[in-house]
Write an enzyme that holds these catalytic residues in place. Structure first.
Site, PDB file in Angstrom:
ATOM      1  N   TRP A 120      47.249  44.785  19.038  1.00  0.00           N
ATOM      2  CA  TRP A 120      46.847  44.310  20.333  1.00  0.00           C
ATOM      3  C   TRP A 120      46.540  43.144  20.877  1.00  0.00           C
ATOM      4  O   TRP A 120      46.089  41.518  19.487  1.00  0.00           O
ATOM      5  CB  TRP A 120      45.620  45.015  20.429  1.00  0.00           C
ATOM      6  CG  TRP A 120      45.837  46.823  20.770  1.00  0.00           C
ATOM      7  CD1 TRP A 120      47.521  47.677  21.323  1.00  0.00           C
ATOM      8  CD2 TRP A 120      45.293  47.483  21.499  1.00  0.00           C
ATOM      9  NE1 TRP A 120      47.493  48.735  21.379  1.00  0.00           N
ATOM     10  CE2 TRP A 120      45.289  49.183  21.376  1.00  0.00           C
ATOM     11  CE3 TRP A 120      43.901  47.863  21.465  1.00  0.00           C
ATOM     12  CZ2 TRP A 120      44.876  50.317  21.951  1.00  0.00           C
ATOM     13  CZ3 TRP A 120      42.895  48.642  22.011  1.00  0.00           C
ATOM     14  CH2 TRP A 120      43.796  49.831  22.370  1.00  0.00           C
ATOM     15  N   THR A 123      42.084  55.722  45.968  1.00  0.00           N
ATOM     16  CA  THR A 123      42.348  54.700  44.774  1.00  0.00           C
ATOM     17  C   THR A 123      43.995  54.657  45.266  1.00  0.00           C
ATOM     18  O   THR A 123      44.626  55.700  45.800  1.00  0.00           O
ATOM     19  CB  THR A 123      42.985  54.803  43.762  1.00  0.00           C
ATOM     20  OG1 THR A 123      43.072  56.047  43.108  1.00  0.00           O
ATOM     21  CG2 THR A 123      40.585  55.465  42.771  1.00  0.00           C
ATOM     22  N   LYS A 151      51.833  45.837  21.989  1.00  0.00           N
ATOM     23  CA  LYS A 151      51.012  45.734  20.949  1.00  0.00           C
ATOM     24  C   LYS A 151      52.856  45.077  20.207  1.00  0.00           C
ATOM     25  O   LYS A 151      53.690  45.478  19.893  1.00  0.00           O
ATOM     26  CB  LYS A 151      51.301  47.215  20.794  1.00  0.00           C
ATOM     27  CG  LYS A 151      50.747  48.269  19.879  1.00  0.00           C
ATOM     28  CD  LYS A 151      50.165  49.123  19.865  1.00  0.00           C
ATOM     29  CE  LYS A 151      48.890  49.347  18.814  1.00  0.00           C
ATOM     30  NZ  LYS A 151      49.068  50.929  18.489  1.00  0.00           N
ATOM     31  N   GLU A 154      36.579  54.889  41.161  1.00  0.00           N
ATOM     32  CA  GLU A 154      36.084  56.014  40.299  1.00  0.00           C
ATOM     33  C   GLU A 154      34.224  56.071  39.829  1.00  0.00           C
ATOM     34  O   GLU A 154      33.726  57.189  39.704  1.00  0.00           O
ATOM     35  CB  GLU A 154      36.643  56.647  39.393  1.00  0.00           C
ATOM     36  CG  GLU A 154      37.958  57.107  39.723  1.00  0.00           C
ATOM     37  CD  GLU A 154      39.013  55.867  39.656  1.00  0.00           C
ATOM     38  OE1 GLU A 154      38.684  54.429  40.311  1.00  0.00           O
ATOM     39  OE2 GLU A 154      40.293  56.686  39.668  1.00  0.00           O
TER      40      GLU A 154
HETATM   41  P1  ADP Z   1      42.651  50.841  42.428  1.00  0.00           P
HETATM   42  O1  ADP Z   1      42.060  51.879  43.735  1.00  0.00           O
HETATM   43  O2  ADP Z   1      43.577  49.910  42.967  1.00  0.00           O
HETATM   44  O3  ADP Z   1      42.378  51.736  41.387  1.00  0.00           O
HETATM   45  P2  ADP Z   1      39.970  50.066  42.137  1.00  0.00           P
HETATM   46  O4  ADP Z   1      39.200  48.547  42.853  1.00  0.00           O
HETATM   47  O5  ADP Z   1      39.139  51.098  41.957  1.00  0.00           O
HETATM   48  O6  ADP Z   1      41.687  49.299  43.128  1.00  0.00           O
HETATM   49  O7  ADP Z   1      40.644  49.045  40.201  1.00  0.00           O
HETATM   50  C1  ADP Z   1      39.818  49.266  39.169  1.00  0.00           C
HETATM   51  C2  ADP Z   1      39.892  48.300  38.237  1.00  0.00           C
HETATM   52  O8  ADP Z   1      39.932  47.171  38.398  1.00  0.00           O
HETATM   53  C3  ADP Z   1      39.655  48.248  37.247  1.00  0.00           C
HETATM   54  O9  ADP Z   1      39.908  49.921  36.495  1.00  0.00           O
HETATM   55  C4  ADP Z   1      39.605  47.053  36.203  1.00  0.00           C
HETATM   56  O10 ADP Z   1      41.029  47.796  35.657  1.00  0.00           O
HETATM   57  C5  ADP Z   1      40.457  46.747  37.431  1.00  0.00           C
HETATM   58  N1  ADP Z   1      38.890  45.437  37.503  1.00  0.00           N
HETATM   59  C6  ADP Z   1      38.024  45.706  38.184  1.00  0.00           C
HETATM   60  N2  ADP Z   1      37.131  44.721  37.677  1.00  0.00           N
HETATM   61  C7  ADP Z   1      37.106  44.004  36.753  1.00  0.00           C
HETATM   62  C8  ADP Z   1      36.695  42.260  36.016  1.00  0.00           C
HETATM   63  N3  ADP Z   1      35.538  42.344  36.980  1.00  0.00           N
HETATM   64  N4  ADP Z   1      37.867  42.025  35.378  1.00  0.00           N
HETATM   65  C9  ADP Z   1      38.862  42.400  35.278  1.00  0.00           C
HETATM   66  N5  ADP Z   1      39.611  43.917  35.950  1.00  0.00           N
HETATM   67  C10 ADP Z   1      38.983  44.340  36.460  1.00  0.00           C
END
Ligand code: ADP
Length: 542
Positions: A445, A183, A440, A331
């Site tokens: 929120w 990631t 916040k 993950e």
């Molecule tokens: P990284 O390698 O940056 O972790 P990921 O693809 O695993 O890349 O990122 C996952 C994150 O992307 C999620 O935890 C969420 O915050 C954001 N994310 C994924 N899908 C969506 C969605 N449909 N809308 C908003 N945020 C999203």
């Protein structure tokens, strides 16, 4: 008492065997880094997969060894997917958009023994070479004719050509590691998510279900999501499972190239992050008189970042395409929620259906979700409150490679996603924030994602980001940063006016700034840490 059904392990090699036998003539079409579009099919691809698997064994690659790829979406990269995992080794797909220091950290941390790379990345690899201490062999994904003389690597096609095109795939524990994806993270070193054969096959079944992505042998898939990030959302495996046609755009991800490929290959299904679709529509807008009647797209999955309402509407109205909004992360393999409509939504007016589609999708079987408060008490799933989103299930990680980050799961086996969300009684998720981005104000929120979505609905706004800035009375107040569309010059009051019709009054940003671009991570996510640094000394004007 145990049941009596056969306990055959769920292995990735069974997918390619199945596709080759029962969908032999279904095509895999790929734009190559050399330029031309090449065509093969599942049967011929399976032969090349066997050749590659034999070559890897001849190189001395053993079960559990790691092999890296640094490559675009091409048929050769798909071959690596099946061959490396098929022999029990682990494919570490590396994201070439990362900083070079992150790439060398990943390749070393994973202890990759071989690095396969596209010739487009030859310069990058040459720069890193001296620092990649575990890599014994460098293989350029091309043939000898296209391998520039100054690139110190062997040619992929030379490696394959002497090998036999069949193999008896080994049988091993389905919990064995199959692929490894780091990631990107916005802070600290990247962390490795290590998938298993079992998690990959179970995830593929879900992708093919009707309430999942409905992937089937009727589909021609334009695979825009990169093979170098989270297994291209699991599509190569699922496509082999159901015998879908795969269309791979290679290095050309601009709107024009994607549009033309989709038309030429009669693509019915596609997937990508929102930015890709902005480019796609930009091409349509920039090409007066463009004939879109040749597009056969029926469904498009958008995820990775929130799918803007305007894109969902445009797909539907202009092209008759249903947007499936999905949520997940590295993950979670990555798909955890999928935005299909339920029967009760079918008769609703268009606007209300789109209200459902802008949510981040609905939980799929195989994934459990919960939201919790600051003390980890479970919160109601009735759409009323937001909390930290936790997930668990057979395609969710239990920890990072080599124990980085320590124990991730709590006693109940829940993985904290770092996202903040509401869940309603039908299992639809609405993401309101990343936990580290939450604003916040006076103890309440404010959702930065909702504010960003509202702002991008303004016709002059290309991209928007909301961060919290310190405030003497309210502790924090929202601050909106906008990239205007080319040729427009919106002003602060106009934007605030527009927002006031869409969000609660106390949510209205205290200030608006205009910039020419926003910082992004290598996977295209807004880098709010950078923005917070950049605007640290900004004094809110209200
Ligand atoms: P990284 O390698 O940056 O972790 P990921 O693809 O695993 O890349 O990122 C996952 C994150 O992307 C999620 O935890 C969420 O915050 C954001 N994310 C994924 N899908 C969506 C969605 N449909 N809308 C908003 N945020 C999203």
């Amino acid at each position: 008492m145990l049941g009596l059904m056969q306990d055959s392990p769920l292995l990735i090699s069974s997918l390619i065997e199945h596709a080759a036998r029962y969908h032999p003539h279904v095509e895999i079409v790929s734009r190559t880094c050399e330029g031309p579009v090449v065509r093969t099919n599942w049967r011929d691809l399976a032969k090349r997969v066997a050749k590659l698997a034999n070559a890897l064994r001849r190189m001395g690659i053993k079960p559990g060894d790691r092999v890296a790829s640094l490559a675009w979406n091409t048929h050769r990269h798909v071959e690596l997917y099946f061959a490396v995992s098929g022999i029990g080794a682990v494919l570490n797909t590396v994201n070439p958009r990362l900083f070079p220091e992150q790439i060398d950290y990943i390749v070393n941390h994973a202890e990759n023994r071989v690095l396969f790379f596209d010739i487009t990345f030859a310069g990058l690899v040459a720069g890193l070479r001296g620092r990649l201490s575990t890599v014994e062999r460098f293989v350029a994904l091309t043939d000898a004719d296209h391998l520039p003389a100054d690139v110190a690597a062997e040619a992929y096609e030379d490696l394959l050509s002497p090998e036999p095109g069949q193999i008896d795939w080994p049988v091993f524990d389905e919990r064995s590691a199959s692929s490894l994806c780091y990631t990107s993270g916005t802070t600290g070193n990247p962390k490795g998510v290590l998938y298993t054969h079992r998690s990959t096959i179970l995830h593929s079944f879900m992708v093919c279900t009707a309430d999942g992505f409905r992937l089937s042998s009727a589909d021609s898939v334009l695979l825009v999501v990169p093979l170098f990030h989270v297994n291209a959302w699991g599509i190569p495996y699922a496509a082999a499972m159901c015998g879908a046609k795969l269309v791979l755009p290679g290095p050309k991800l601009d709107g024009k190239s994607l549009f033309e490929l989709a038309v030429a290959e009669k693509c019915t299904f596609s997937l990508g992050v929102p930015t890709v679709w902005l480019g796609f529509f930009q091409h349509i807008d920039d090409t007066p008189g463009l004939d879109t009647s040749g597009l056969r797209l029926e469904r498009v999955v958008i995820g990775g970042s929130a799918a803007p309402r305007a894109i969902i509407e445009r797909f539907r109205r202009d092209l008759g395409v249903f947007v499936i909004h999905a949520w997940g992360m590295s993950e979670t393999s990555p798909v955890a929620t999928v935005g299909n409509l339920l029967p009760k939504h079918r008769g609703l007016p268009e606007k209300e259906q789109i209200d459902v589609q802008v949510r981040q999708g609905r939980v799929v079987y195989g994934v459990e979700l919960r939201i919790v408060d600051e003390d980890r008490n479970a919160l109601p799933q009735d759409g009323s409150v937001a909390g930290d989103l936790h997930v668990r299930g057979p395609w969710v990680t239990s920890g990072y490679f080599k124990g980085v980050g320590g124990d991730l799961l709590d006693a109940g086996g829940w993985f904290p996603t770092g996202d903040v969300a509401k869940i309603d009684s039908d299992g639809y998720v609405v993401l309101t924030d990343r936990s580290k981005d939450v604003i916040k104000s006076g103890g309440e929120w404010i959702s930065s994602i909702d504010l960003e979505n509202a702002a991008v609905a303004h016709p002059a706004v290309q991209e928007a980001a909301v961060i919290g800035l310190p405030h003497p009375k309210w502790q924090e107040r929202p601050f909106l940063i906008i990239v205007p569309k080319p040729g427009t010059a919106p002003d602060r009051d106009e934007i605030l006016d527009f927002l006031s019709a869409r969000v609660a009054k106390w949510w209205l940003p205290d200030d608006v700034a205009f910039v020419s671009e926003l910082p992004h991570t290598a996977t295209g996510k807004l880098q709010k840490t950078k923005l917070r640094e950049q605007f640290r000394d900004h004094v809110l004007s209200t």
